[in-house]
Design an enzyme around this catalytic site. Sequence first.
Site, PDB file in Angstrom:
ATOM      1  N   ASP A 117      91.265  52.897   7.294  1.00 17.01           N
ATOM      2  CA  ASP A 117      92.221  52.097   6.534  1.00 17.01           C
ATOM      3  C   ASP A 117      92.073  52.456   5.068  1.00 17.01           C
ATOM      4  OD1 ASP A 117      93.192  50.718   8.752  1.00 17.01           O
ATOM      5  OD2 ASP A 117      91.763  49.086   8.547  1.00 17.01           O
ATOM      6  N   ASP A 136      98.934  50.512  11.234  1.00 16.42           N
ATOM      7  CA  ASP A 136      98.911  49.047  11.231  1.00 16.42           C
ATOM      8  C   ASP A 136     100.284  48.474  10.905  1.00 16.42           C
ATOM      9  OD1 ASP A 136      96.181  49.190  11.761  1.00 16.42           O
ATOM     10  OD2 ASP A 136      95.618  48.907   9.660  1.00 16.42           O
TER      11      ASP A 136
END
Length: 159
Positions: A117, A136
């Site tokens: 991320d 995501d």
Amino acid sequence: MRIAALTALTTFGLDQASKIAVVQGLDLINRGQMDIWPPFLTFRMAWNQGINFGLFAGQTEAIRWGIIVVSLVISAWVWLWVRKTAPGRWAQISAGLLVGGALGNVIDRLWYGAVADFLNMSCCGFENPYAFNVADIAIFAGAAGLVLFTGKGAGPQKA
């Protein structure tokens, strides 16, 4: 079905390309953080071993492989559902987003042992402590789209 497949492939490609470009290419893996357009956009390296917001994060291989299996089962179920029901264009796009995003994060778990991320966005006095990635966003948008564009009144359409 073709729309879902193209959306999934595009989503997967964008997710993996963005991770390679930012995590590897900009060396975020070693730099940790880069201010791009503060406070609106910051690249902040985070390794998510769990699911959203680090839920179920742990160091065990069982959790990692469990999340991989669940992601693959959900992706396969959504894919088979699209083939069987021939939903409308927006439902197919939503399914493709969900499947492409899920597979992008599965690749991360296989390759790195956790999901890479790196996107962090804050605004208007709100400091967001979490990082996320393209997959995501796609998973969230795909799930929301499946809720909105399927069910009663969203009959099958040829796209």
